[in-house]
Design a protein around this motif. Structure first.
Motif, PDB file in Angstrom:
ATOM      1  N   MET A 113      -7.352  11.245   8.414  1.00  0.00           N
ATOM      2  CA  MET A 113      -8.144  10.026   8.587  1.00  0.00           C
ATOM      3  C   MET A 113      -7.845   9.019   7.489  1.00  0.00           C
ATOM      4  O   MET A 113      -7.770   9.377   6.314  1.00  0.00           O
ATOM      5  CB  MET A 113      -9.625  10.338   8.485  1.00  0.00           C
ATOM      6  CG  MET A 113     -10.115  11.310   9.515  1.00  0.00           C
ATOM      7  SD  MET A 113     -11.865  11.670   9.230  1.00  0.00           S
ATOM      8  CE  MET A 113     -11.786  12.454   7.626  1.00  0.00           C
ATOM      9  N   VAL A 114      -7.713   7.752   7.898  1.00  0.00           N
ATOM     10  CA  VAL A 114      -7.673   6.641   6.944  1.00  0.00           C
ATOM     11  C   VAL A 114      -8.624   5.560   7.456  1.00  0.00           C
ATOM     12  O   VAL A 114      -8.594   5.220   8.647  1.00  0.00           O
ATOM     13  CB  VAL A 114      -6.246   6.072   6.797  1.00  0.00           C
ATOM     14  CG1 VAL A 114      -6.264   4.692   6.159  1.00  0.00           C
ATOM     15  CG2 VAL A 114      -5.372   7.003   5.970  1.00  0.00           C
ATOM     16  N   SER A 115      -9.460   5.050   6.573  1.00  0.00           N
ATOM     17  CA  SER A 115     -10.399   4.004   6.964  1.00  0.00           C
ATOM     18  C   SER A 115      -9.642   2.752   7.401  1.00  0.00           C
ATOM     19  O   SER A 115      -8.731   2.287   6.719  1.00  0.00           O
ATOM     20  CB  SER A 115     -11.314   3.678   5.784  1.00  0.00           C
ATOM     21  OG  SER A 115     -12.079   2.531   6.082  1.00  0.00           O
ATOM     22  N   LYS A 128       0.844  -1.201   0.000  1.00  0.00           N
ATOM     23  CA  LYS A 128       0.000   0.000   0.000  1.00  0.00           C
ATOM     24  C   LYS A 128       0.875   1.245   0.000  1.00  0.00           C
ATOM     25  O   LYS A 128       1.885   1.285   0.726  1.00  0.00           O
ATOM     26  CB  LYS A 128      -0.896   0.070   1.266  1.00  0.00           C
ATOM     27  CG  LYS A 128      -1.972  -0.977   1.357  1.00  0.00           C
ATOM     28  CD  LYS A 128      -3.243  -0.617   0.605  1.00  0.00           C
ATOM     29  CE  LYS A 128      -4.114  -1.847   0.360  1.00  0.00           C
ATOM     30  NZ  LYS A 128      -4.867  -2.293   1.526  1.00  0.00           N
ATOM     31  N   PHE A 153      -9.022  -0.328   5.032  1.00  0.00           N
ATOM     32  CA  PHE A 153      -8.067  -0.406   3.928  1.00  0.00           C
ATOM     33  C   PHE A 153      -6.609  -0.525   4.383  1.00  0.00           C
ATOM     34  O   PHE A 153      -5.706  -0.611   3.554  1.00  0.00           O
ATOM     35  CB  PHE A 153      -8.224   0.799   3.000  1.00  0.00           C
ATOM     36  CG  PHE A 153      -9.636   0.959   2.494  1.00  0.00           C
ATOM     37  CD1 PHE A 153     -10.300  -0.133   1.934  1.00  0.00           C
ATOM     38  CD2 PHE A 153     -10.302   2.169   2.588  1.00  0.00           C
ATOM     39  CE1 PHE A 153     -11.598  -0.008   1.471  1.00  0.00           C
ATOM     40  CE2 PHE A 153     -11.613   2.298   2.139  1.00  0.00           C
ATOM     41  CZ  PHE A 153     -12.262   1.210   1.579  1.00  0.00           C
ATOM     42  N   CYS A 192      -0.099   8.231  -7.099  1.00  0.00           N
ATOM     43  CA  CYS A 192      -0.820   7.328  -8.015  1.00  0.00           C
ATOM     44  C   CYS A 192       0.060   6.914  -9.188  1.00  0.00           C
ATOM     45  O   CYS A 192       0.045   5.744  -9.595  1.00  0.00           O
ATOM     46  CB  CYS A 192      -2.112   7.980  -8.514  1.00  0.00           C
ATOM     47  SG  CYS A 192      -3.440   7.922  -7.295  1.00  0.00           S
ATOM     48  N   ILE A 209      -1.266  13.329  -4.091  1.00  0.00           N
ATOM     49  CA  ILE A 209      -2.067  12.258  -4.693  1.00  0.00           C
ATOM     50  C   ILE A 209      -1.600  11.881  -6.098  1.00  0.00           C
ATOM     51  O   ILE A 209      -1.467  10.701  -6.430  1.00  0.00           O
ATOM     52  CB  ILE A 209      -3.572  12.644  -4.722  1.00  0.00           C
ATOM     53  CG1 ILE A 209      -4.114  12.826  -3.300  1.00  0.00           C
ATOM     54  CG2 ILE A 209      -4.382  11.576  -5.448  1.00  0.00           C
ATOM     55  CD1 ILE A 209      -5.556  13.333  -3.239  1.00  0.00           C
ATOM     56  N   GLU A 246      -4.144  14.184   0.986  1.00  0.00           N
ATOM     57  CA  GLU A 246      -4.680  15.138   0.034  1.00  0.00           C
ATOM     58  C   GLU A 246      -4.041  16.501   0.287  1.00  0.00           C
ATOM     59  O   GLU A 246      -3.752  16.834   1.415  1.00  0.00           O
ATOM     60  CB  GLU A 246      -6.205  15.212   0.121  1.00  0.00           C
ATOM     61  CG  GLU A 246      -6.746  15.651   1.461  1.00  0.00           C
ATOM     62  CD  GLU A 246      -8.275  15.757   1.454  1.00  0.00           C
ATOM     63  OE1 GLU A 246      -8.885  15.917   0.393  1.00  0.00           O
ATOM     64  OE2 GLU A 246      -8.849  15.671   2.539  1.00  0.00           O
ATOM     65  N   SER A 247      -3.824  17.343  -0.745  1.00  0.00           N
ATOM     66  CA  SER A 247      -4.151  17.038  -2.111  1.00  0.00           C
ATOM     67  C   SER A 247      -2.913  16.811  -2.974  1.00  0.00           C
ATOM     68  O   SER A 247      -2.923  15.982  -3.878  1.00  0.00           O
ATOM     69  CB  SER A 247      -4.903  18.219  -2.743  1.00  0.00           C
ATOM     70  OG  SER A 247      -6.141  18.405  -2.148  1.00  0.00           O
ATOM     71  N   CYS A 293       0.444  -1.592  -6.705  1.00  0.00           N
ATOM     72  CA  CYS A 293      -0.340  -1.640  -5.466  1.00  0.00           C
ATOM     73  C   CYS A 293      -1.277  -0.444  -5.411  1.00  0.00           C
ATOM     74  O   CYS A 293      -1.071   0.535  -6.112  1.00  0.00           O
ATOM     75  CB  CYS A 293       0.588  -1.669  -4.248  1.00  0.00           C
ATOM     76  SG  CYS A 293       1.332  -0.081  -3.854  1.00  0.00           S
ATOM     77  N   PRO A 294      -2.321  -0.510  -4.587  1.00  0.00           N
ATOM     78  CA  PRO A 294      -3.241   0.633  -4.474  1.00  0.00           C
ATOM     79  C   PRO A 294      -2.639   1.781  -3.656  1.00  0.00           C
ATOM     80  O   PRO A 294      -1.663   1.591  -2.926  1.00  0.00           O
ATOM     81  CB  PRO A 294      -4.450   0.063  -3.728  1.00  0.00           C
ATOM     82  CG  PRO A 294      -4.161  -1.364  -3.431  1.00  0.00           C
ATOM     83  CD  PRO A 294      -2.736  -1.646  -3.756  1.00  0.00           C
ATOM     84  N   VAL A 295      -3.251   2.945  -3.807  1.00  0.00           N
ATOM     85  CA  VAL A 295      -2.895   4.138  -3.029  1.00  0.00           C
ATOM     86  C   VAL A 295      -4.072   4.468  -2.122  1.00  0.00           C
ATOM     87  O   VAL A 295      -5.223   4.366  -2.533  1.00  0.00           O
ATOM     88  CB  VAL A 295      -2.638   5.339  -3.972  1.00  0.00           C
ATOM     89  CG1 VAL A 295      -2.384   6.612  -3.165  1.00  0.00           C
ATOM     90  CG2 VAL A 295      -1.479   5.058  -4.912  1.00  0.00           C
ATOM     91  N   ILE A 296      -3.786   4.862  -0.902  1.00  0.00           N
ATOM     92  CA  ILE A 296      -4.817   5.433  -0.031  1.00  0.00           C
ATOM     93  C   ILE A 296      -4.444   6.880   0.217  1.00  0.00           C
ATOM     94  O   ILE A 296      -3.291   7.164   0.547  1.00  0.00           O
ATOM     95  CB  ILE A 296      -4.882   4.720   1.339  1.00  0.00           C
ATOM     96  CG1 ILE A 296      -5.097   3.223   1.159  1.00  0.00           C
ATOM     97  CG2 ILE A 296      -5.975   5.315   2.209  1.00  0.00           C
ATOM     98  CD1 ILE A 296      -4.883   2.442   2.457  1.00  0.00           C
ATOM     99  N   PHE A 297      -5.382   7.810   0.029  1.00  0.00           N
ATOM    100  CA  PHE A 297      -5.034   9.156   0.469  1.00  0.00           C
ATOM    101  C   PHE A 297      -5.735   9.460   1.787  1.00  0.00           C
ATOM    102  O   PHE A 297      -6.935   9.285   1.935  1.00  0.00           O
ATOM    103  CB  PHE A 297      -5.244  10.235  -0.597  1.00  0.00           C
ATOM    104  CG  PHE A 297      -6.658  10.589  -0.965  1.00  0.00           C
ATOM    105  CD1 PHE A 297      -7.346  11.579  -0.275  1.00  0.00           C
ATOM    106  CD2 PHE A 297      -7.266   9.995  -2.054  1.00  0.00           C
ATOM    107  CE1 PHE A 297      -8.630  11.940  -0.637  1.00  0.00           C
ATOM    108  CE2 PHE A 297      -8.557  10.352  -2.433  1.00  0.00           C
ATOM    109  CZ  PHE A 297      -9.240  11.317  -1.711  1.00  0.00           C
ATOM    110  N   LYS A 318      -7.440  11.608   4.367  1.00  0.00           N
ATOM    111  CA  LYS A 318      -8.289  12.786   4.199  1.00  0.00           C
ATOM    112  C   LYS A 318      -8.059  13.751   5.353  1.00  0.00           C
ATOM    113  O   LYS A 318      -7.823  13.340   6.478  1.00  0.00           O
ATOM    114  CB  LYS A 318      -9.757  12.361   4.152  1.00  0.00           C
ATOM    115  CG  LYS A 318     -10.034  11.407   2.992  1.00  0.00           C
ATOM    116  CD  LYS A 318     -11.514  11.253   2.724  1.00  0.00           C
ATOM    117  CE  LYS A 318     -11.712  10.285   1.551  1.00  0.00           C
ATOM    118  NZ  LYS A 318     -13.028  10.388   0.940  1.00  0.00           N
TER     119      LYS A 318
END
Lengths: 189, 189
Positions: free
Chosen positions: B108-110, B53, B113, B66, B62, B58-59, B74-78, B80
């Motif tokens: 914040m990150v969920s 990961k 993920f 990406c 990003i 942001e911003s 792999c995916p990116v998490i931004f 918030k």
């Protein structure tokens, strides 16, 4: 675009009749592999237009726009949101009422980077009431650049935004168009 | 990284001893071709770590994150930024005082993920006082994931942020390290 529609069906979460959460792959966690395929599809649709600049809005459009830009071989500008009008330098501005939270954003793009000779593609993750996209259209109009069109990932076609923007003569290409979220069921156009 | 340093020398604008404007290619208008090369350099440096990961804020991080993620597959998490703590769902959070404008942001990150089994690379455009990067380090620590390191585009090495983060045991790889902006002259380490 079947790849995106399938992903929405598999991982999208319908919160209510208006709200679809896609934060597992589009706008919090971002599946860049998917973005590459989305970029290729927009390149197929808009490639002959010789796009020189892609414009998006912070924050959730930026990743999609940058990965898509690799297909167009052009830079991306992200319009900044500011609460105040006290900004430095020469900028194009447009006021936008966010449908997500009702806030008023003051969009800005530096005049330095957007010229009358540019051919501009707008990219964003969602098209709902069209406020953000309308603001970007306004920025491009102010600059005198040519607006090639808009590439949208997910359009809520049950809202008026897409029609309103198309009625202005803007070509809008949405990769997934949602007809309805009623009853917790995702239905595409 | 010579490509980035050369670009900074050519197009960067020294506003004062502390501020370098790179909004022509890094954080307003974004040169995605340059981002690809930056991604390749971080892949060379961090590739053997099997990153699962990438996290950014942001911003302006990003786009860089990406495009770089394509090299890591792999995916990116931004993370918030929110002014309020009233947020839905389970999240990791960290408070960050922005050095740019003094604002307090609530990152914040969920939790959904970011998992203990993840190997995380942090990416951002600037490292100055280290507040944003420190916040991201804190989010990763909360999740129990392994922090592989941080890839930074431009580090202001004349400020204390980089040293402070490295002193925590975090590997920081900055592609351009600025020693001084004194007298309007850009000097690299």
């Amino acid at each position: 675009m079947k790849l995106l529609e399938d992903r929405i069906l598999r991982e999208g979460v319908v919160v209510d009749d208006q709200i679809l959460k896609v934060d597992g792959f589009l706008n919090h966690q971002m599946d860049v592999t998917l973005f590459v395929e989305m970029g290729k599809e927009w390149a197929r649709l808009f490639g002959p237009e010789n796009v020189t600049k892609i414009i998006t809005i912070e924050s959730s459009g930026i990743g999609i726009a940058c990965v898509a830009a690799e297909q167009f071989n052009c830079p991306v500008i992200f319009a900044k949101k500011a609460a105040s009008k006290s900004i430095a330098g020469e900028v194009y501005t447009a006021d936008v009422h966010s449908s997500a939270n009702g806030d008023l954003h003051h969009l800005m793009v530096s005049k330095q980077f957007l010229r009358p000779e540019d051919k501009v593609l707008l990219i964003d993750d969602f098209l709902a009431n069209g406020a953000a996209l309308g603001g970007m259209v306004e920025l491009v109009r102010q600059s005198g650049a040519t607006l090639v069109g808009a590439g949208i990932a997910v359009e809520k076609a049950f809202l008026s935004g897409g029609q309103r923007i198309r009625d202005k003569g803007v070509r809008v290409e949405s990769l997934a168009k949602i007809k309805s979220l009623a009853g917790g069921k995702i239905e595409f156009c």
